[in-house]
Design a protein around this motif. Structure first.
Motif, mmCIF file in Angstrom:
data_model
loop_
_atom_site.group_PDB
_atom_site.id
_atom_site.type_symbol
_atom_site.label_atom_id
_atom_site.label_comp_id
_atom_site.label_asym_id
_atom_site.label_seq_id
_atom_site.Cartn_x
_atom_site.Cartn_y
_atom_site.Cartn_z
ATOM 1 N N ASN A 610 -1.850 0.424 34.639
ATOM 2 C CA ASN A 610 -1.618 -1.006 34.449
ATOM 3 C C ASN A 610 -2.868 -1.855 34.612
ATOM 4 O OD1 ASN A 610 1.364 -2.083 34.133
ATOM 5 N ND2 ASN A 610 1.473 -0.189 35.320
ATOM 6 N N PHE A 611 -3.750 -1.459 35.530
ATOM 7 C CA PHE A 611 -4.833 -2.368 35.897
ATOM 8 C C PHE A 611 -6.237 -1.777 35.819
ATOM 9 C CE2 PHE A 611 -1.127 -3.307 38.722
ATOM 10 C CZ PHE A 611 -0.716 -4.471 38.073
ATOM 11 N N ALA A 612 -6.376 -0.472 35.756
ATOM 12 C CA ALA A 612 -7.707 0.101 35.968
ATOM 13 C C ALA A 612 -8.131 1.125 34.938
ATOM 14 C CB ALA A 612 -7.773 0.728 37.366
ATOM 15 N N ARG A 613 -7.480 1.144 33.783
ATOM 16 C CA ARG A 613 -7.934 2.069 32.761
ATOM 17 C C ARG A 613 -9.383 1.761 32.369
ATOM 18 N NH1 ARG A 613 -3.021 2.121 28.496
ATOM 19 N NH2 ARG A 613 -2.920 -0.046 29.227
ATOM 20 N N ASN A 614 -10.168 2.801 32.150
ATOM 21 C CA ASN A 614 -11.573 2.603 31.783
ATOM 22 C C ASN A 614 -11.659 1.883 30.437
ATOM 23 O OD1 ASN A 614 -13.233 5.576 33.147
ATOM 24 N ND2 ASN A 614 -12.073 3.957 34.133
ATOM 25 N N ASN A 615 -12.553 0.907 30.372
ATOM 26 C CA ASN A 615 -12.686 0.089 29.168
ATOM 27 C C ASN A 615 -13.706 0.717 28.218
ATOM 28 O OD1 ASN A 615 -13.203 -1.999 27.262
ATOM 29 N ND2 ASN A 615 -12.549 -3.520 28.778
ATOM 30 N N PRO A 616 -13.296 1.053 26.991
ATOM 31 C CA PRO A 616 -14.232 1.671 26.031
ATOM 32 C C PRO A 616 -15.424 0.785 25.683
ATOM 33 C CG PRO A 616 -11.962 2.005 25.326
ATOM 34 C CD PRO A 616 -11.919 1.013 26.466
ATOM 35 N N LYS A 617 -15.352 -0.508 26.001
ATOM 36 C CA LYS A 617 -16.493 -1.391 25.750
ATOM 37 C C LYS A 617 -17.693 -1.032 26.625
ATOM 38 C CE LYS A 617 -13.897 -5.483 24.269
ATOM 39 N NZ LYS A 617 -13.617 -6.925 24.553
ATOM 40 N N MET A 618 -17.443 -0.278 27.691
ATOM 41 C CA MET A 618 -18.538 0.123 28.569
ATOM 42 C C MET A 618 -19.223 1.350 27.960
ATOM 43 S SD MET A 618 -18.126 -2.270 30.710
ATOM 44 C CE MET A 618 -19.326 -1.823 31.952
ATOM 45 N N ASN A 662 -32.328 -1.630 30.391
ATOM 46 C CA ASN A 662 -31.678 -2.514 29.422
ATOM 47 C C ASN A 662 -30.208 -2.148 29.235
ATOM 48 O OD1 ASN A 662 -33.928 -4.106 28.883
ATOM 49 N ND2 ASN A 662 -34.706 -2.659 27.351
ATOM 50 N N GLN A 663 -29.902 -0.862 29.270
ATOM 51 C CA GLN A 663 -28.501 -0.448 29.153
ATOM 52 C C GLN A 663 -27.701 -0.880 30.379
ATOM 53 O OE1 GLN A 663 -29.239 3.738 28.502
ATOM 54 N NE2 GLN A 663 -28.730 3.594 26.320
ATOM 55 N N VAL A 664 -28.306 -0.732 31.551
ATOM 56 C CA VAL A 664 -27.632 -1.166 32.777
ATOM 57 C C VAL A 664 -27.349 -2.669 32.715
ATOM 58 C CG1 VAL A 664 -27.870 -1.458 35.264
ATOM 59 C CG2 VAL A 664 -28.617 0.672 34.180
ATOM 60 N N LEU A 665 -28.346 -3.435 32.339
ATOM 61 C CA LEU A 665 -28.169 -4.883 32.274
ATOM 62 C C LEU A 665 -27.157 -5.264 31.203
ATOM 63 C CD1 LEU A 665 -31.885 -5.987 32.728
ATOM 64 C CD2 LEU A 665 -30.035 -6.161 34.409
ATOM 65 N N ARG A 666 -27.157 -4.537 30.115
ATOM 66 C CA ARG A 666 -26.169 -4.795 29.052
ATOM 67 C C ARG A 666 -24.757 -4.574 29.576
ATOM 68 N NH1 ARG A 666 -22.719 -5.968 26.545
ATOM 69 N NH2 ARG A 666 -22.188 -5.663 24.343
ATOM 70 N N MET A 667 -24.547 -3.535 30.372
ATOM 71 C CA MET A 667 -23.225 -3.270 30.913
ATOM 72 C C MET A 667 -22.821 -4.330 31.955
ATOM 73 S SD MET A 667 -21.883 -0.722 29.300
ATOM 74 C CE MET A 667 -22.476 -1.792 27.987
ATOM 75 N N ARG A 673 -18.500 -10.794 31.398
ATOM 76 C CA ARG A 673 -17.630 -11.387 30.369
ATOM 77 C C ARG A 673 -16.176 -10.990 30.582
ATOM 78 N NH1 ARG A 673 -22.252 -11.024 26.927
ATOM 79 N NH2 ARG A 673 -21.906 -8.822 26.479
ATOM 80 N N LEU A 674 -15.960 -9.727 30.945
ATOM 81 C CA LEU A 674 -14.591 -9.246 31.139
ATOM 82 C C LEU A 674 -13.925 -9.861 32.366
ATOM 83 C CD1 LEU A 674 -15.149 -5.458 30.307
ATOM 84 C CD2 LEU A 674 -13.814 -7.086 28.949
#
Length: 776
Positions: A610-618, A662-667, A673-674
Motif C-alpha cells: 500500500n505505501f512502500a512499493r519501490n518506485n521505478p522512477k528511481m 550526478n546520479q545520486v543528486l538526480r535521485m 518531487r515525490l
C-alpha cells in the motif's frame, strides 16, 4: 525495594548538580531501608560497597581506548567498542544498557530503574525494553528530568543542528516518550519540555517532585562578624555558562557600578566555551569587565573546594541565580539552606523555591532594569532584614527538600510503576505529536495471505556467485513458516542462469523462482512482493546475509505494535570492506535528508504494497530509501534492533558503488518531487541540518563519530588530494604560460604575488587538514 540508578555523575568520582542529587537520593532511599545500586562509568571496572544498602558499580566505558590496537577486523573487536563507531552519548548509552543486562543476568531483576534524561543516557535501555529484550522488558524504567541538551544548546549559542549533538537531543526526546514514568523537580521544566516535545498539543504526564537535600548545620557566620569589605558582597556560584545568565548579569552590574553603587561580585565556578566568539565565557567576561576586576568590584575565583565555596556563601550578603533557563538549581538550594537571601531570575525552578520577597527577590529578564532594582533593594536592606530573610529562606527550603517530605512522593511513583500493566500496542516516536505524518488507511489488499508466513524476496541479476550463501543464510532462519521468492530480473550471465536452473530443479521446497525481463531492482522487488504468499515480507539482496534469529525477532516486534511496519538491525560490511552501519529508528526530518537503514529488513506485506512499493522512477538507485519515506509518511514506523543481525556485502562492481555524484543528486531531486509536502513541512529543520553538516549524501549514521572516524579520515584524505591537485595544476599553468622560468622564478610581479598567495593558502589548508587527520 531494589532500586538501580543510571547516572553520569556520582560523588566522589564526579561532581555537578546531578551528582549532588544522586548523593542525597541514595542517602534518602538507603536510609529508608531500600537496596540501592548506582551504575556510573569511570576509568576502571570495580564494584564498591559504600554501606550495607548502597553499592556502586563503576565500569570502564571504553572512551579512553580509542588509540588502542584492535584485535580483529570487526568493529566490536576493538577495545573501545562501541566508542570506535559511535559518538560519545550513543556509545555511553549502549554501555549502560549492556551493564544493566549483565547484572540482570547475574542477579535477577530490580524493582525500578531510574535514569537521567541528560545525553539520552537511557536511550538503548528503553529501546531494548520496547523491543522485548528478556529481563528489561519486565522492569519499569523511570526517567528523571534534570535539563536535557535539546533545551539548552541554543541558549549556549551552540549550533543546535550539528551532528552528532543534534542526535543526542533526539535520543533524549525518545527516552522521555519511551519511559514508564517521568519526574522532574520544577514546574518550569515540566512546562518547557512538554511544550517542546508536544508543541503544546498535549500534556506529558510528568510528576513534579522536589529534589531531596539535607545538610549539616550551616556555618554560623553572621554579617556583623564580617570585615567591612564583605558587607556588600554578592556571590554567584556555578559555571561561567551563557545559559546561566552571567553575561547579562554582569552587564546589569556594570550599569550599577557606573551609577555609583558600591558592591562586589564574587564569581565562583568553572568555565565553559563561548562558541560563537571562539573563547571561553570567563575570558569574554574578563575582557569586557577587567577594569572592574582591577578596581576590586569583580573577582573570579574559579572552582573552589566545597568547604571554601560554602564559606564564601556564608560571608555574602546574598546569592545570585540569574539563569536564562534553569531546572531546580542546587546552588539556590544550598544558598537557602545556608540562610542566604537569593536574587533569582523567574526563568527556572529557583523562582519556585524563593517564591517572593520573603526569601529574596525574583526578577524578570524581559523587564528592563528588573535585576538592577532587585540588587539595589537587597543592598538597601539592614543587617537584621537580611538575617530575617535568610532564616525564612532556610525554613522554606528545608521543608521543600527534606527527605521525610520528598520520600513519600517518590515511593508513590515507584509503587504505581510496579503495578502498571505492560501490554502496549503503540511504539513511541519522536514525531508522535507532529501534525505530519498522519496515519493513513490501507487500501484493499489481495486476500489469502497466509497468516504468520514470511516471504523472503530476493531480487536476482547475474548474482550466481553469491546466491547459494544468501539462500543458506535465509534458510538457516529459526523462524517458520517461511518461503523464499527469487526474482530473476532478466539475467544474461550464463553461469547465473545455470545456477537458477539448479535451484529450481534441486533446491529446497521453500524456494521458488519467478522470471521477468530486465526491469531493474525496484520492479524486481515489487514483483517479488506481488508473488509473495505471506503475511510478512523480508527484503534480501542476492549477496547479503542474515543471522538465524533476525527474522523471528523482527516478526515478534511487528506482531506486538500496531504502528510498526518495518524492522531492521545494525549491519556488518564484509567481503571487499570491513566496518558497519549503525541504524536508528526512522524519524523526520533526518530521514528526509539521509537514508537510515540498509534494505535488509522485514515488513508487514500489506503496508509495503500500500505505501512502500519501490518506485521505478528511481532509475539509478535509492529506490529503497524513497520507499521508507513513503512508508513513514503513512504513519508507520521503522524500528531498529541494536545488534549486528545482518551483513551487507561490499562489492567493487555493485550498483551503489557504480553511482556517480550526478546520479545520486538526480535521485535526490526525484525524491524531493515525490515527497514535496514533507520537505515543505520540515523545510526549516532540513535547511538547518544541511547548512550545519553539509550535503546529506556524504553523511553516515546520525549518532556516529562524525559520522564515523573512518569516514571522516577518508573525507579528509580526499580534500587533501584535491588541494594538492589544485596546487599542482596552478604551478603547471603558470609554468606553461611562461610566468615561471626553469629556475622557478616568476617573471611578472603581479602574477607572482597572486600565485604565491594562492599557493601558500592551499599549502596552509593542506597542513590544517593533515593535522586534523593526524588527531583522529
Amino acid at each position: 525495594m531494589k532500586l538501580w540508578f543510571l547516572t553520569t555523575e556520582y560523588p566522589p568520582f564526579f561532581g555537578g548538580g546531578i551528582g549532588t542529587y544522586m548523593k542525597h537520593a541514595v542517602q534518602m532511599f538507603a536510609g529508608a531501608g531500600h537496596e540501592v545500586t548506582v551504575f556510573v562509568h569511570g576509568q576502571e571496572n570495580q564494584e564498591l560497597r559504600q554501606t550495607e544498602r548502597v553499592r556502586v558499580v563503576r565500569f570502564r566505558s571504553g572512551c579512553d581506548d580509542l588509540g588502542q590496537e584492535t584485535a580483529g577486523p570487526e568493529p566490536d573487536d576493538h577495545p573501545a567498542y562501541p566508542f570506535n563507531i559511535m559518538s560519545h552519548w550513543p556509545a555511553l548509552s549502549y554501555c549502560y544498557a549492556m551493564q544493566v543486562r549483565r547484572y540482570m543476568d547475574r542477579e535477577g531483576l530490580p524493582d525500578v530503574i531510574e535514569v537521567q534524561d541528560y545525553g539520552g543516557l537511557g536511550y538503548y535501555l528503553l529501546q531494548q525494553k520496547w523491543l522485548g529484550y528478556a529481563g528489561i522488558s519486565q522492569v519499569p524504567v523511570l526517567v528523571h528530568l534534570h535539563t536535557p541538551t535539546f533545551e539548552i544548546l541554543t541558549l549556549d549559542q551552540y549550533p543546535a543542528y550539528r551532528l552528532p549533538e543534534y542526535w543526542a537531543g533526539r535520543m533524549e526526546k525518545f527516552s522521555i516518550l519511551a519511559a514508564d514514568a517521568l519526574i522532574c523537580p520544577s514546574n518550569f521544566l515540566k512546562d518547557k519540555v512538554t511544550q517542546t516535545i508536544t508543541g503544546g498539543r498535549e500534556n506529558l504526564d510528568i510528576k513534579v517532585i522536589r529534589l531531596p537535600f539535607e545538610q549539616p548545620q550551616p556555618l554560623n557566620t553572621e554579617l556583623t562578624e564580617q570585615p567591612p569589605e564583605q558587607l556588600n558582597t554578592l556571590v554567584y556560584v556555578g559555571r561561567m555558562e551563557l545559559r546561566k545568565g552571567v553575561v547579562p548579569m554582569l552587564a546589569a552590574c556594570d550599569r550599577l557600578w557606573q551609577s555609583g553603587e558600591q558592591f562586589k561580585i564574587l564569581m565562583v565556578g568553572g568555565d565553559t566555551d563561548f562558541y560563537t566568539r571562539g573563547m571561553s565565557v570567563g575570558d569574554y567576561l574578563r575582557q569586557c569587565y577587567g577594569h572592574w576586576v582591577d578596581a576590586g568590584f569583580l573577582h573570579f575565583t574559579g572552582n573552589l573546594p566545597p568547604e571554601e565555596c560554602a564559606r564564601q556563601v556564608a560571608l555574602a550578603r546574598a546569592v545570585l541565580v540569574p539563569s536564562l533557563y534553569e531546572n531546580f538549581p542546587l546552588t539556590c538550594v544550598e544558598a537557602m539552606h545556608a540562610g542566604k537571601p537569593v536574587i533569582a531570575s523567574s526563568a527556572g525552578g529557583q523562582a519556585e523555591m524563593v517564591g517572593g520577597a520573603e526569601c529574596g527577590r525574583i526578577f524578570d529578564w524581559s523587564e528592563s532594569g528588573s535585576l538592577e532594582r532587585s540588587i539595589k533593594e537587597i543592598l538597601s536592606m539592614s543587617t537584621a532584614e537580611i538575617q530575617a530573610t535568610g532564616r525564612r529562606a532556610r525554613a522554606k527550603i528545608q521543608s521543600m527538600t527534606a527527605y521525610e517530605n520528598v520520600l513519600p512522593r517518590r515511593m508513590e511513583v515507584f509503587e504505581a510503576l510496579k503495578k502498571r500493566a505492560a501490554d502496549k500496542r503503540i511504539f513511541p516516536s519522536v514525531n508522535q505529536f507532529d501534525p505530519w505524518p498522519v496515519l493513513r488507511e490501507r487500501g484493499p489488499v489481495e486476500s489469502g495471505a497466509e497468516a504468520g508466513l514470511l516471504s523472503v524476496v530476493i531480487p536476482f541479476y547475474n548474482m550466481g556467485r553469491y546466491i547459494d550463501e544468501t539462500l543458506q543464510s535465509a534458510l538457516n532462519s529459526t523462524y517458520r513458516p517461511l518461503e523464499i521468492v527469487i526474482v530473476n530480473d532478466g539475467s544474461n550471465d550464463q553461469p547465473s542462469i545455470n545456477k537458477l536452473r539448479e535451484v529450481e530443479a534441486t533446491g529446497p521446497a521453500e524456494v521458488r523462482v519467478v522470471h521477468t525481463e530486465n526491469m531493474g531492482l525496484a520492479s524486481a522487488r515489487n514483483t517479488g512482493a506481488a508473488h509473495a504468499r505471506g503475511e510478512f515480507l523480508a527484503l534480501l539482496d542476492a549477496d547479503d546475509l542474515v543471522e538465524p534469529d533476525f527474522y523471528g525477532r523482527a516478526i515478534k516486534i511487528l506482531n506486538q505494535y500496531d504502528n510498526v511496519s518495518l524492522v531492521y538491525a545494525w549491519v556488518r560490511y564484509f567481503d571487499a570492506a570491513h566496518g558497519c552501519f549503525i541504524a536508528y529508528n526512522l524519524e523526520f526530518p533526518f530521514l528526509l535528508a539521509h537514508n537510515m537503514l540498509a534494505a535488509i529488513c522485514v515488513l508487514k506485506k500489506a503496508d509495503f504494497i500500500n505505501f512502500a512499493r519501490n518506485n521505478p522512477k528511481m532509475l539509478y538507485g535509492l529506490e529503497d530509501y524513497e520507499s521508507w519515506i513513503s512508508l513513514y509518511e503513512s504513519g508507520r514506523l521503522g524500528v531498529c534492533i541494536p545488534e549486528f543481525l545482518t551483513s551487507y556485502r561490499v562489492r567493487t562492481d555493485s550498483m551503489i558503488r557504480g553511482m556517480n555524484d550526478n546520479q545520486v543528486l538526480r535521485m535526490y531531486d526525484e525524491i524531493t518531487r515525490l515527497h514535496a509536502e514533507s520537505y515543505q513541512r520540515y523545510g526549516t529543520e532540513l535547511f538547518s541540518l544541511l547548512n550545519t553538516n553539509g550535503a546529506s549524501y556524504t553523511w553516515n549514521s546520525p549518532g556516529n563519530n562524525w559520522q564515523s572516524a573512518e569516514l571522516r579520515a577518508r573525507h579528509l584524505e580526499r580534500e587533501i588530494a584535491t588541494l594538492n591537485d589544485q596546487l599542482a595544476r596552478i604551478q603547471y599553468l603558470a609554468a606553461d604560460a611562461g610566468y615561471i622560468s626553469d629556475a622557478g622564478d616568476i617573471e611578472d610581479i603581479g602574477i607572482k604575488k597572486s600565485l604565491h598567495s594562492l599557493g601558500k593558502g592551499l599549502k596552509r589548508k593542506s597542513r590544517q587538514l593533515f593535522a586534523k587527520f593526524a588527531n583522529r
